[in-house]
Write a protein that holds these residues in place. Structure first.
Motif, mmCIF file in Angstrom:
data_model
loop_
_atom_site.group_PDB
_atom_site.id
_atom_site.type_symbol
_atom_site.label_atom_id
_atom_site.label_comp_id
_atom_site.label_asym_id
_atom_site.label_seq_id
_atom_site.Cartn_x
_atom_site.Cartn_y
_atom_site.Cartn_z
ATOM 1 N N ALA A 77 -9.990 2.403 27.122
ATOM 2 C CA ALA A 77 -10.197 1.474 26.331
ATOM 3 C C ALA A 77 -10.579 0.060 26.844
ATOM 4 O O ALA A 77 -11.259 -0.831 26.500
ATOM 5 C CB ALA A 77 -9.352 1.517 25.124
ATOM 6 N N LEU A 78 -9.483 -0.155 27.572
ATOM 7 C CA LEU A 78 -9.312 -1.729 28.127
ATOM 8 C C LEU A 78 -10.657 -1.947 28.959
ATOM 9 O O LEU A 78 -11.076 -3.090 28.944
ATOM 10 C CB LEU A 78 -8.115 -1.900 28.951
ATOM 11 N N GLU A 79 -11.111 -1.212 29.911
ATOM 12 C CA GLU A 79 -12.276 -1.406 30.621
ATOM 13 C C GLU A 79 -13.483 -1.405 29.891
ATOM 14 O O GLU A 79 -14.430 -2.191 30.034
ATOM 15 C CB GLU A 79 -12.122 -0.265 31.853
ATOM 16 N N VAL A 80 -13.737 -0.280 28.869
ATOM 17 C CA VAL A 80 -14.945 0.032 28.178
ATOM 18 C C VAL A 80 -15.185 -1.392 27.206
ATOM 19 O O VAL A 80 -16.135 -1.705 27.078
ATOM 20 C CB VAL A 80 -15.006 1.300 27.468
ATOM 21 N N LEU A 81 -13.997 -1.709 26.823
ATOM 22 C CA LEU A 81 -14.100 -3.104 25.769
ATOM 23 C C LEU A 81 -14.740 -4.130 26.500
ATOM 24 O O LEU A 81 -15.407 -4.989 26.057
ATOM 25 C CB LEU A 81 -12.518 -3.391 25.186
ATOM 26 N N LYS A 82 -14.411 -4.256 27.704
ATOM 27 C CA LYS A 82 -15.044 -5.560 28.642
ATOM 28 C C LYS A 82 -16.505 -5.405 28.499
ATOM 29 O O LYS A 82 -17.126 -6.520 28.938
ATOM 30 C CB LYS A 82 -14.369 -5.536 29.996
ATOM 31 N N THR A 83 -17.173 -4.363 28.228
ATOM 32 C CA THR A 83 -18.690 -3.939 28.571
ATOM 33 C C THR A 83 -19.264 -4.633 27.154
ATOM 34 O O THR A 83 -20.305 -4.602 27.137
ATOM 35 C CB THR A 83 -19.121 -2.622 28.967
ATOM 36 N N PRO B 46 -20.133 -7.082 23.795
ATOM 37 C CA PRO B 46 -20.604 -8.301 23.681
ATOM 38 C C PRO B 46 -19.358 -8.784 22.886
ATOM 39 O O PRO B 46 -18.851 -8.367 21.772
ATOM 40 C CB PRO B 46 -21.993 -8.433 23.079
ATOM 41 N N SER B 47 -19.007 -10.325 22.931
ATOM 42 C CA SER B 47 -18.054 -10.851 22.209
ATOM 43 C C SER B 47 -18.537 -11.168 20.725
ATOM 44 O O SER B 47 -20.012 -11.225 20.467
ATOM 45 C CB SER B 47 -17.975 -12.505 22.679
ATOM 46 N N GLU B 48 -17.583 -11.119 19.794
ATOM 47 C CA GLU B 48 -17.921 -11.099 18.351
ATOM 48 C C GLU B 48 -19.124 -10.445 17.882
ATOM 49 O O GLU B 48 -20.079 -10.729 17.259
ATOM 50 C CB GLU B 48 -18.244 -12.732 18.077
ATOM 51 N N TYR C 236 -9.816 -8.718 20.414
ATOM 52 C CA TYR C 236 -9.714 -9.997 19.892
ATOM 53 C C TYR C 236 -11.033 -10.855 20.276
ATOM 54 O O TYR C 236 -12.118 -11.361 19.427
ATOM 55 C CB TYR C 236 -8.868 -10.961 20.213
ATOM 56 N N ARG C 237 -11.558 -10.552 21.481
ATOM 57 C CA ARG C 237 -12.928 -11.248 21.990
ATOM 58 C C ARG C 237 -14.215 -10.429 21.203
ATOM 59 O O ARG C 237 -15.072 -11.227 21.038
ATOM 60 C CB ARG C 237 -12.957 -10.859 23.589
ATOM 61 N N VAL C 238 -14.229 -9.173 21.020
ATOM 62 C CA VAL C 238 -15.321 -8.614 20.665
ATOM 63 C C VAL C 238 -15.491 -8.587 19.076
ATOM 64 O O VAL C 238 -16.288 -8.503 18.347
ATOM 65 C CB VAL C 238 -15.511 -7.050 21.030
ATOM 66 N N LEU C 239 -14.406 -9.080 18.461
ATOM 67 C CA LEU C 239 -14.220 -9.292 16.843
ATOM 68 C C LEU C 239 -14.781 -10.382 16.464
ATOM 69 O O LEU C 239 -14.491 -11.481 17.000
ATOM 70 C CB LEU C 239 -12.718 -8.853 16.455
#
Length: 487
Positions: A7-13, A15-17, A118-121
């Motif tokens: 999850a940590l690595e996939v979330l980084k891919t 986009p923000s918000e 937090y970044r993608v939300l």
């Protein structure tokens, strides 16, 4: 969209918000083994040529991935599982999320993941985290003891030595409740989240009044504490201005609870009606149930604060309440009739038609729309006076929905043992995700969040590390799509 990986690595891919709502249930601490495919390297130096220590082990419940179908109980007995290992050089840890040797490390890894959430939300987004607690007992207690009271620290790498020194002989003791949900909530606060609520998902409830238990929580053989009957759902947001829609409730009571001041140590004020300038406030002498002894409790949340404002500013009366009373008389309906027709509880409705200021309340816009066809009301913005909104609380038909949600677990034949009930997921999506919004589950499991989101016409993204669960989720979602479109 189903994404496979950590999850940590996939979330980084992502986009923000880009996500409106996150509903998830991460692996619980020290509960089960999720398979070798979910072993990842955490922390440390990514460029390090790791030199791993010898692994510690602990007895936990086995992997249920093939054990929850029918009456097959194979794999449910405790098994020896790895607590992972630390790199002697950089302090990285290799293992499964949820199997960290220390609660602090588990909380850190979860919080790191939610940093990316937090970044993608979106700024107006919501996060709901269903997470269970853990006791330092059973198979865990001797291994925690071994780790916390170990004599030969030189056997361990530097990172592990520091954790051992910090925990040695302190709070992790046999039978200790580790308070995992609350430790995570506090860490989220420290990292910038606003923890808005700690929702209780009650699986089984003991009603003292009726001396009766209801629900389907699992029984336990423990004799020196009560059986666990609930789990916690952390509700967190990024900003003070966020999307939220309270769930709708049915009218189940036609009796208004009488207010009581017995045992209440709040502030009281004495009223002399002859010295009060407001004509509406002078009605308190004859109309208010609080003032027969010429005292008003101003510590109560609704009536007390309203009376305090009336007395202070000489508020002459609510034109909106007078309008509603007139419309009710014209309709020929009683409050009880109106409750039956609209589904709004009678104890809420009655506050819109009271003469006494101590009982006033204005309907919110949603409740106004429910009353409108039966009372021939005008538009909300035109009929509700701005002055009234300054003095009179707004009380909607759903204002009494509390943060304890009674929801039974749901039986399933799927080869997955930790499914959130679809009803619970549905209420969270309805509360926290706007129509046509995007729902994310970083620990997708068998895809329950995605299936409910799909049913509610929301877009969805799930992330899952175990390839067996990825396959399972994809198959279940295909079935859901065929059901939706009658294919």
């Amino acid at each position: 969209m189903v994404l496979k990986g950590n999850a940590l690595e996939v979330l980084k891919t992502l986009p923000s918000e880009s996500v409106d709502c996150v509903i998830t249930s991460p692996p619980y601490y020290m509960l089960r083994d999720y398979g070798e495919e979910t072993i990842f390297v955490w922390d440390g130096d990514q460029k390090c040529e790791h030199e791993w220590e010898e692994e510690d082990t602990i007895k936990v419940r086995g992997d249920y991935s093939n054990a929850n179908v029918g009456n097959n109980k194979k794999g449910l007995d405790p098994q020896e599982k790895s607590l992972g290992s630390f790199c002697r050089k950089c302090g990285a840890w290799r293992g499964q999320l949820g199997m960290e040797p220390f609660p602090e490390l588990y909380i850190k890894h979860l919080a790191d993941i939610f940093d990316e959430v937090y970044r993608v939300l979106k700024k107006e987004g919501n996060v709901f985290i269903n997470i269970g607690d853990t006791y330092a007992t059973g198979g865990i207690k001797k291994d925690f003891g071994k780790l916390n009271y170990v004599d030969n620290l030189e056997f361990y790498g530097k990172a592990k030595q520091e954790l051992l020194r910090r925990n040695r002989g302190t709070w992790i003791k046999e039978k200790q409740l580790l308070l995992i949900p609350y430790r995570l909530a506090i860490e989220l606060q420290m990292r910038g989240w606003i923890v808005r609520d700690m929702i209780v998902w009650a699986k089984k409830v003991y009603d003292l009044n009726e001396d009766y238990q209801f629900g389907n929580g699992m029984p336990e053989s423990v004799k020196d504490r009560l059986t666990k009957g609930y789990e916690v759902i952390i509700h967190a947001v990024k900003s003070q201005d966020y999307y939220f829609r309270k769930p709708k409730t049915k009218a189940i009571s036609t009796k208004e609870t009488k207010p009581s001041t017995n045992g209440y140590k709040g502030k009281f004020i004495n009223i002399d009606p002859e010295t009060v300038s407001s004509p509406r406030a002078r009605l308190l002498r004859t109309n208010s149930k609080y003032t027969q002894a010429q005292q008003i409790n101003i510590g109560t949340a609704i009536s007390g604060k309203r009376v305090e404002r009336v007395l202070k500013d000489s508020f002459e009366g609510s034109k909106t309440i007078e309008y509603l009373i007139g419309k009710l008389k014209e309709s020929g309906l009683s409050v009880k009739d109106l409750s039956r027709l609209t589904g709004v509880p009678e104890n809420v409705l009655s506050k819109y038609f009271r003469q006494s200021p101590t009982s006033w309340a204005l309907p919110d816009k949603g409740t106004w729309e429910k009353l409108k066809p039966y009372l021939d009301l005008g538009e909300y913005e035109e009929c509700v006076h701005e002055e009234d909104l300054r003095y009179v609380p707004v009380l909607g038909h759903d204002s009494y929905v509390c943060n304890v949600i009674k929801c039974n677990t749901e039986p399933s034949t799927l080869p997955h043992y930790a499914l959130m009930p679809s009803k619970l997921v549905e209420i969270l999506i309805t509360m926290g995700c706007p129509e046509k919004g995007v729902v994310l589950d970083p620990f997708g499991g068998a895809g329950t969040t995605a299936k409910v989101a799909q049913k509610l016409l929301r877009k969805w993204i799930i992330i899952e590390a175990n390839p067996n669960y990825v396959e399972l989720a994809q198959e279940e979602l295909k079935k859901e799509q065929r059901g939706l479109f009658n294919v």
